[in-house]
Write a protein that holds these residues in place. Structure first.
Motif, mmCIF file in Angstrom:
data_model
loop_
_atom_site.group_PDB
_atom_site.id
_atom_site.type_symbol
_atom_site.label_atom_id
_atom_site.label_comp_id
_atom_site.label_asym_id
_atom_site.label_seq_id
_atom_site.Cartn_x
_atom_site.Cartn_y
_atom_site.Cartn_z
ATOM 1 N N LEU A 8 1.039 -1.160 -0.183
ATOM 2 C CA LEU A 8 0.086 -0.038 0.022
ATOM 3 C C LEU A 8 0.821 1.308 0.156
ATOM 4 O O LEU A 8 1.764 1.473 0.656
ATOM 5 C CB LEU A 8 -0.696 -0.030 1.058
ATOM 6 C CG LEU A 8 -1.794 -1.279 1.623
ATOM 7 C CD1 LEU A 8 -2.662 -0.951 2.628
ATOM 8 C CD2 LEU A 8 -2.713 -1.628 0.176
ATOM 9 N N ASP A 10 1.485 5.481 0.701
ATOM 10 C CA ASP A 10 1.066 6.460 1.805
ATOM 11 C C ASP A 10 -0.261 6.942 1.853
ATOM 12 O O ASP A 10 -0.630 7.434 2.721
ATOM 13 C CB ASP A 10 2.306 7.364 1.991
ATOM 14 C CG ASP A 10 2.461 8.164 0.691
ATOM 15 O OD1 ASP A 10 1.538 7.990 -0.080
ATOM 16 O OD2 ASP A 10 3.395 9.167 0.886
ATOM 17 N N GLY A 12 -2.924 4.990 0.875
ATOM 18 C CA GLY A 12 -3.960 3.760 1.003
ATOM 19 C C GLY A 12 -4.143 3.227 -0.272
ATOM 20 O O GLY A 12 -4.784 2.144 -0.321
ATOM 21 N N CYS A 30 -7.950 -4.586 2.566
ATOM 22 C CA CYS A 30 -7.239 -3.347 2.496
ATOM 23 C C CYS A 30 -7.915 -1.986 2.995
ATOM 24 O O CYS A 30 -7.446 -1.144 3.698
ATOM 25 C CB CYS A 30 -6.553 -3.128 1.400
ATOM 26 S SG CYS A 30 -5.385 -4.454 0.652
ATOM 27 N N ASP A 31 -9.233 -1.978 2.381
ATOM 28 C CA ASP A 31 -10.003 -0.694 2.660
ATOM 29 C C ASP A 31 -10.338 -0.593 4.403
ATOM 30 O O ASP A 31 -10.285 0.317 4.978
ATOM 31 C CB ASP A 31 -11.563 -0.668 2.039
ATOM 32 C CG ASP A 31 -10.957 -0.621 0.566
ATOM 33 O OD1 ASP A 31 -10.217 0.022 0.241
ATOM 34 O OD2 ASP A 31 -11.985 -1.468 -0.348
ATOM 35 N N TRP A 34 -7.159 0.430 5.971
ATOM 36 C CA TRP A 34 -6.821 1.779 5.853
ATOM 37 C C TRP A 34 -7.692 2.820 6.632
ATOM 38 O O TRP A 34 -7.454 3.821 6.895
ATOM 39 C CB TRP A 34 -6.708 2.220 4.486
ATOM 40 C CG TRP A 34 -6.122 3.465 4.215
ATOM 41 C CD1 TRP A 34 -6.432 4.722 3.978
ATOM 42 C CD2 TRP A 34 -4.490 3.745 4.277
ATOM 43 N NE1 TRP A 34 -5.568 5.778 3.675
ATOM 44 C CE2 TRP A 34 -4.133 5.082 4.141
ATOM 45 C CE3 TRP A 34 -3.584 2.803 4.643
ATOM 46 C CZ2 TRP A 34 -2.760 5.551 4.288
ATOM 47 C CZ3 TRP A 34 -2.158 3.360 4.656
ATOM 48 C CH2 TRP A 34 -1.875 4.575 4.504
ATOM 49 N N ASP A 35 -9.064 2.234 6.545
ATOM 50 C CA ASP A 35 -10.045 3.035 7.551
ATOM 51 C C ASP A 35 -10.016 3.242 8.833
ATOM 52 O O ASP A 35 -9.802 4.165 9.489
ATOM 53 C CB ASP A 35 -11.500 2.560 7.112
ATOM 54 C CG ASP A 35 -11.850 2.768 5.640
ATOM 55 O OD1 ASP A 35 -11.423 3.694 5.124
ATOM 56 O OD2 ASP A 35 -12.987 2.181 5.310
ATOM 57 N N ALA A 37 -6.587 2.593 10.018
ATOM 58 C CA ALA A 37 -5.488 3.270 10.001
ATOM 59 C C ALA A 37 -5.630 4.854 10.205
ATOM 60 O O ALA A 37 -4.964 5.689 11.033
ATOM 61 C CB ALA A 37 -4.489 2.886 9.091
ATOM 62 N N LYS A 45 -0.964 1.782 13.283
ATOM 63 C CA LYS A 45 -0.281 1.622 12.596
ATOM 64 C C LYS A 45 1.211 0.775 13.196
ATOM 65 O O LYS A 45 1.774 0.078 12.783
ATOM 66 C CB LYS A 45 0.656 2.740 11.762
ATOM 67 C CG LYS A 45 -0.562 3.312 10.510
ATOM 68 C CD LYS A 45 -0.060 4.493 9.953
ATOM 69 C CE LYS A 45 -1.088 4.824 8.667
ATOM 70 N NZ LYS A 45 -0.546 5.860 8.198
ATOM 71 N N GLN A 59 1.754 -6.514 9.448
ATOM 72 C CA GLN A 59 2.227 -5.205 8.866
ATOM 73 C C GLN A 59 3.449 -4.687 9.286
ATOM 74 O O GLN A 59 3.952 -4.737 10.484
ATOM 75 C CB GLN A 59 1.047 -3.972 8.922
ATOM 76 C CG GLN A 59 0.729 -3.593 10.380
ATOM 77 C CD GLN A 59 0.507 -2.000 10.335
ATOM 78 O OE1 GLN A 59 0.522 -1.638 9.638
ATOM 79 N NE2 GLN A 59 -0.105 -1.791 11.518
ATOM 80 N N THR A 66 3.470 0.476 2.936
ATOM 81 C CA THR A 66 2.992 -0.598 3.851
ATOM 82 C C THR A 66 2.962 -1.872 3.258
ATOM 83 O O THR A 66 2.511 -2.268 2.398
ATOM 84 C CB THR A 66 1.490 -0.062 4.425
ATOM 85 O OG1 THR A 66 1.399 1.167 5.133
ATOM 86 C CG2 THR A 66 1.264 -1.105 5.497
#
Length: 415
Positions: A8, A10, A12, A30-31, A34-35, A37, A45, A59, A66
């Motif tokens: 990913l 920076d 997302g 991944c969504d 990232w939501d 994060a 993170k 991670q 990422t």
């Protein structure tokens, strides 16, 4: 067993997706990641292992990228984290760095490396020198040939020489005119210092890095003068554990080229090589700042590349800073960087100035934390010393070299 790896950016964006098993992992994971994060910030993170509603996630973050691995089965967490670290190290070595543009420009290389490094979710070949025999690193000539011939594959048609060797990280027929081995002690000092100067935490994270160019199948032993100070040691797979367990001696057949032989920590250090003394006094809508930097304990070698960085609080409207040595830079995001270099013998570097606070605020209530950087060549501040490096097998004539380097890691001074 890992089931999928995502890279990913920076922002997302999913730059790369590699499915590793027959079970396909949807990108919606991944969504979700990232939501969380974005909403939870750095606290999310900083977690290496995360349990999502459907998967376990591993991670790591390198240079804004990422590396995210997913699995639904029970597995050792450290195996997933260590594999992601190996992937990041290999990509950085192959691409000459690690950023979003390099990954996008070398998609074919990245996919080919992942194909060789992991098989059906299990790590396979992770040694860089063996991978280089299997997959050629990218260069201008190979890119031109791929455009002309239409063949974008970089995979060699022959197996690497290590397949015929009794050790999978080294080829059996390696030959050099001059046999050389160089050992580097590279250490980072992590420290937290309170506003009154009291040392809260000070420890060293170190690595023993080896660059080996020896013919045949050499057998080396490396010993230290004071190995008892080492904690949390981690070894390269080439190290035999029993000699270390019984006599604290590193016995190993080295890979060809450069590699990390071991890593370690030295805890509960009593002092730091330099001091940083910040003083902030505020009144009537202004804050006066004064920062002094000097040598606390002389390590016997030159301390250079000294920097002090800090973030101005959001309530600061403007800042007027100057120093008697070095340069001061204030960026648009209110981050300040003071580049000192070396400390002169005739004066102690100091930074001073005035911060103007926003209207209605008389005093500063949020104080910055100062991030300190430095470098010392030729000394290991942990006190670790190499005793001797011996070669058990031929060739008998071996050139050996030893170096040491200490630099600042997470070195924080609170105000």
């Amino acid at each position: 067993m890992l089931q999928c790896i995502f890279l990913l950016s920076d922002s997302g964006e999913v730059m790369l997706e590699k499915q590793l098993t027959g079970h396909r992992v949807d990108r919606s994971i991944c969504d979700w990641f990232w939501d969380n994060a974005v909403s939870n910030g750095d606290s999310f993170k900083s977690q290496p292992v995360i349990a999502s509603p459907t998967h376990y996630l591993f991670q790591i973050v390198r240079e804004g990228i990422t590396f995210l691995a997913c699995t639904q089965v029970e597995m050792p967490p450290l195996m997933g984290i260590e594999f992601l670290c190996r992937v990041a190290d290999v990509l950085s070595d192959y691409l000459g760095g690690l950023n979003e543009d390099l990954v996008k420009d070398n998609f074919v290389i990245v996919y080919e490396l992942l194909d060789e490094m992991i098989d059906n979710g299990f790590p396979l070949t992770t040694e860089q020198n063996i991978l280089r025999e299997m997959i050629a690193p990218p260069n201008i000539v190979s890119k031109v040939l791929s455009v002309v011939t239409g063949n974008s594959s970089n995979v060699s048609e022959t197996l690497p020489g290590a397949t015929a060797s009794c050790v999978p990280w080294r080829a059996a027929d390696t030959k050099y005119a001059n046999n050389e081995v160089y050992v580097d002690l590279v250490e980072e000092m992590d420290a937290i210092i309170r506003r009154d100067g009291v040392l809260v935490k000070c420890e060293i994270y170190g690595e023993v890095q080896v660059n080996s160019h020896i013919s045949g199948l050499p057998d080396l032993t490396l010993s230290f003068v004071n190995p008892s100070i080492l904690d949390d040691v981690r070894f390269h797979p080439c190290v035999r554990f029993r000699p270390w367990e019984s006599h604290q001696i590193l016995s190993f057949v080295p890979p060809d080229g450069q590699f990390k032989l071991m890593s370690y920590r030295v805890k509960r250090l009593k002092s730091t090589p330099i001091y940083v003394k910040p003083q902030l006094t505020s009144d009537a809508g202004k804050c006066h700042i004064n920062v002094l930097v000097g040598i606390r304990n002389d390590p016997g070698k030159t301390i250079d590349s000294i920097t002090v960085q800090f973030q101005l609080p959001p309530c600061v409207l403007s800042a007027d800073l100057n120093s008697n040595h070095g340069t001061v830079t204030i960026l648009s995001n209110k981050s300040c960087s003071w580049s000192i270099g070396r400390i002169p013998k005739d004066k102690a570097p100091s930074l001073s100035g005035t911060l103007v606070l926003e209207t209605g605020l008389e005093r500063l209530h949020v104080f910055p934390t100062f991030q300190v950087g430095f470098r010392i060549m030729g000394v290991a501040l942990s006190g670790l010393q190499i005793d001797k490096l011996e070669l058990k097998t031929m060739p008998s004539r071996l050139y050996k070299g030893f170096r040491a380097l200490t630099r600042a890691g997470e070195f924080e001074v609170r105000s």
